[in-house]
Design a protein around this motif. Structure first.
Motif, PDB file in Angstrom:
ATOM      1  N   ALA A   1      41.512  47.260  45.483  1.00 26.36           N
ATOM      2  CA  ALA A   1      41.874  48.461  45.287  1.00 26.36           C
ATOM      3  C   ALA A   1      41.584  49.306  46.049  1.00 26.36           C
ATOM      4  CB  ALA A   1      39.998  49.360  44.534  1.00 26.36           C
ATOM      5  N   ALA A   2      40.753  49.491  47.343  1.00 19.65           N
ATOM      6  CA  ALA A   2      40.894  49.888  48.193  1.00 19.65           C
ATOM      7  C   ALA A   2      42.269  50.171  48.849  1.00 19.65           C
ATOM      8  CB  ALA A   2      40.482  50.103  48.848  1.00 19.65           C
TER       9      ALA A   2
ATOM     10  N   LEU B   1      37.767  48.385  37.218  1.00 19.11           N
ATOM     11  CA  LEU B   1      39.450  47.275  36.286  1.00 19.11           C
ATOM     12  C   LEU B   1      39.443  46.510  37.356  1.00 19.11           C
ATOM     13  CD1 LEU B   1      40.689  51.128  35.740  1.00 19.11           C
ATOM     14  CD2 LEU B   1      39.263  49.513  33.963  1.00 19.11           C
ATOM     15  N   LEU B   2      40.301  46.610  38.855  1.00 19.53           N
ATOM     16  CA  LEU B   2      40.800  45.649  38.794  1.00 19.53           C
ATOM     17  C   LEU B   2      39.525  44.658  39.309  1.00 19.53           C
ATOM     18  CD1 LEU B   2      42.764  47.005  41.913  1.00 19.53           C
ATOM     19  CD2 LEU B   2      43.725  46.208  39.380  1.00 19.53           C
TER      20      LEU B   2
ATOM     21  N   SER C   1      49.374  43.051  38.288  1.00 18.79           N
ATOM     22  CA  SER C   1      50.134  42.412  37.359  1.00 18.79           C
ATOM     23  C   SER C   1      50.650  43.791  36.825  1.00 18.79           C
ATOM     24  CB  SER C   1      49.930  41.928  36.589  1.00 18.79           C
ATOM     25  OG  SER C   1      49.068  42.365  35.797  1.00 18.79           O
ATOM     26  N   ILE C   2      52.147  43.493  36.406  1.00 19.44           N
ATOM     27  CA  ILE C   2      52.361  44.469  35.663  1.00 19.44           C
ATOM     28  C   ILE C   2      52.253  45.122  34.223  1.00 19.44           C
ATOM     29  CG2 ILE C   2      55.025  45.031  33.949  1.00 19.44           C
ATOM     30  CD1 ILE C   2      55.187  45.053  37.409  1.00 19.44           C
ATOM     31  N   GLY C   3      51.609  44.235  33.362  1.00 22.68           N
ATOM     32  CA  GLY C   3      50.807  44.110  32.470  1.00 22.68           C
ATOM     33  C   GLY C   3      49.571  44.957  32.618  1.00 22.68           C
ATOM     34  N   PHE C   4      48.794  44.729  33.761  1.00 21.70           N
ATOM     35  CA  PHE C   4      47.832  45.987  34.128  1.00 21.70           C
ATOM     36  C   PHE C   4      48.155  46.500  34.827  1.00 21.70           C
ATOM     37  CE2 PHE C   4      44.815  47.357  37.148  1.00 21.70           C
ATOM     38  CZ  PHE C   4      43.704  47.463  36.452  1.00 21.70           C
ATOM     39  N   ILE C   5      49.033  47.358  35.225  1.00 23.85           N
ATOM     40  CA  ILE C   5      49.232  48.649  35.753  1.00 23.85           C
ATOM     41  C   ILE C   5      50.035  49.861  34.332  1.00 23.85           C
ATOM     42  CG2 ILE C   5      51.279  49.833  36.965  1.00 23.85           C
ATOM     43  CD1 ILE C   5      51.357  47.892  38.766  1.00 23.85           C
TER      44      ILE C   5
ATOM     45  N   LEU D   1      43.746  40.162  51.182  1.00 21.11           N
ATOM     46  CA  LEU D   1      44.008  38.912  50.923  1.00 21.11           C
ATOM     47  C   LEU D   1      42.944  37.959  50.619  1.00 21.11           C
ATOM     48  CD1 LEU D   1      47.848  38.790  52.175  1.00 21.11           C
ATOM     49  CD2 LEU D   1      47.212  38.307  49.719  1.00 21.11           C
ATOM     50  N   ALA D   2      42.104  38.031  51.995  1.00 21.11           N
ATOM     51  CA  ALA D   2      41.497  37.060  52.508  1.00 21.11           C
ATOM     52  C   ALA D   2      39.941  37.118  50.900  1.00 21.11           C
ATOM     53  CB  ALA D   2      40.219  37.928  53.463  1.00 21.11           C
ATOM     54  N   MET D   3      39.746  38.805  50.574  1.00 16.78           N
ATOM     55  CA  MET D   3      38.682  38.670  49.424  1.00 16.78           C
ATOM     56  C   MET D   3      39.003  38.256  48.435  1.00 16.78           C
ATOM     57  SD  MET D   3      36.625  42.206  50.945  1.00 16.78           S
ATOM     58  CE  MET D   3      35.549  41.607  49.822  1.00 16.78           C
ATOM     59  N   SER D   4      40.552  38.300  47.781  1.00 16.42           N
ATOM     60  CA  SER D   4      40.804  38.349  46.700  1.00 16.42           C
ATOM     61  C   SER D   4      41.562  36.814  46.539  1.00 16.42           C
ATOM     62  CB  SER D   4      40.843  39.665  45.575  1.00 16.42           C
ATOM     63  OG  SER D   4      41.925  40.168  46.015  1.00 16.42           O
TER      64      SER D   4
END
Length: 312
Positions: free
Chosen positions: A201-202, A194-195, A57-61, A48-51
């Motif tokens: 990602a972590a 990708l993200l 999103s559902i579309g990405f998944i 949350l602090a970094m991004s």
């Protein structure tokens, strides 16, 4: 490479911390669950602090292959398998076989560019460097253990207690577990690309792993930690999850930069150096064992091996 080395050093401190936590909650699986929960919360704050994001999103998944989400599951398999391997094949093989699996698989991933990794040719110097690094690992990890009479006696008792075919099966699984660990780092590194967010990602990898390890703990122990057990913990017993999550975060950062193989190798060197220092000074109430010349020689050989790999 230096960041990966430091991350491995931090990870080496997680094991004695979780060991102490396991003693208090009377279960390595419950301790692992607590560690994963703490690490997930830490990565949630970091993401949350970094991004400013947590869940993609559902579309990405929907548009990504299933394997990009397997990093967390492979991490849980690695954790639980190490717990199961110890009473089956002993301390030395439980340590060395997954390490060999990681080194071999990391090199193969780089060679063929699996899991979105950049291809790295296997030159003669790179192969020599890998072989020297493996020798260094054996010298640093195996030789000191063979000098320890208690370890030799325990390992001999364990292997003779089980049927030979069963022991061989667990030995093969030990190598496979190391392969899974290498795959986890490559997959998480690709997910971060990708993200376009290493922290997210972590977090996703740790979140998936947290759900799975809690399920495993409930199946095996059929209970949650009691309030009295949690009150009996020391403040530093809760740091294990943070150290594990920092290691995962760093691998997501370094894999796209230096490749899976070098990330694994530098992390392993950091872990071995850290483990030696933990035992030397008895950190986290671990049993003190003085450093021996073989460990220093092994570390030097590993650094020479990595140097040859890097120059190649």
């Amino acid at each position: 490479m230096l960041i990966a080395l430091i991350a491995g050093f931090l990870l080496s401190n997680q094991s004695p911390i979780n060991t102490d936590l396991s003693r208090i909650v009377k279960s390595p699986f419950i301790a692992g669950s607590i560690s994963f929960v703490v690490g997930t919360l830490f990565l949630a704050v970091l993401s949350l602090a970094m991004s400013g994001r947590l869940i993609p999103s559902i579309g990405f998944i929907q548009t990504q292959p299933v394997w990009v989400w397997l990093g967390g599951a492979l991490g849980v398999i690695y954790l639980t398998s190490n717990i199961l391997l110890f009473p089956k094949i002993g301390a030395i093989q439980t340590t060395i076989l997954p390490i060999l699996g990681q080194i071999v698989m990391g090199s193969i991933i780089d060679l063929f560019g699996w899991f979105g990794a950049a291809k790295v040719a296997m030159t003669p110097w790179r192969l020599i460097g890998i072989l020297i690094l493996v020798v260094g690992v054996v010298v640093a990890v195996v030789l000191p253990s063979f000098r320890n009479r208690d370890v030799r006696t325990f390992d001999s008792t364990v292997t003779h207690r089980n049927q030979q075919s069963v022991v061989i099966g667990w030995q093969i699984w030990g190598v496979i577990v190391g392969i899974f660990a290498a795959m986890q780092q490559a997959i998480n590194g690709h997910l971060g690309t990708l993200l376009q967010s290493t922290s997210q990602a972590a977090f996703m990898s740790f979140l998936i792993g947290t759900f799975l390890i809690i399920i495993v703990a409930l199946i095996i122990d059929k209970r949650l930690p009691t309030v009295n057990e949690l009150k009996a913990t020391r403040p530093w017993d809760w740091f294990g999850g943070i150290l594990g999550s920092l290691f995962l975060f760093v691998t997501v950062v370094t894999v796209p930069q230096i490749g899976t193989g070098l990330t694994i190798m530098m992390g392993l060197i950091g872990q071995i150096i850290g483990s030696i220092l933990v035992q030397q000074f008895g950190w986290w109430q671990s049993i003190r064992q003085h450093m021996v010349p073989a460990q220093v020689l092994g570390i030097v050989l590993m650094l020479i091996g990595v140097g040859l790999i890097k120059m190649a």
